[in-house]
Design a protein around this motif. Structure first.
Motif: not given
Length: 140
Positions: A1-19, A48-56
């Protein structure tokens, strides 16, 4: 059986969009207020979403402590409270959230082998989110 796991992580950052490949006028027209010379910040939510077999034995797709450790060590410690324009990955690339999403996926793909990395999703604002599932080679 393959299952998906999604974890959420907050962080803060700044940027300037300029090419550097565009003139000042083109940058202002393309990026608008995000081209502010002083930059601007976001409170991002990384999924972040990962998947794989559920370890028995454990009943899990992967050990959450291992996943959390990789995300903390490789992503959050690198980007949290940073000006993305000064981070090595963005020395020659505009630090858009799209590009940040791809960079995080590539970092995690190299650093987490306990489950298959399916997706990285970044919520930038209530109205904007971006996700990346890897290039064609990642989907094989």
């Amino acid at each position: 059986m393959i299952a998906h796991l999604t974890r959420r992580y907050p962080f803060s950052a700044s940027h300037r969009l300029n090419s550097e490949q565009m003139s000042a006028d083109e940058n202002r027209a393309t990026y608008g207020k995000c081209n502010n010379p002083y930059g601007h910040g976001h409170n991002y939510t990384l999924e972040v979403t990962v998947s794989g077999p559920v370890d028995e034995r454990t009943g899990m797709v992967c050990n959450l402590t291992d996943l959390d450790g990789v995300v903390e060590r490789e992503v959050l410690s690198r980007y949290h409270l940073e000006n993305l324009n000064t981070v090595q990955e963005f020395a020659k690339t505009v630090p858009t959230t799209e590009n940040l999403c791809v960079a995080i996926f590539e970092i995690l793909q190299r650093g987490f082998a306990q489950a298959h990395l399916d997706r990285v999703r970044l919520e930038e604002t209530m109205m904007n989110s971006f996700e990346y599932t890897g290039g064609a080679e990642a989907r094989k």
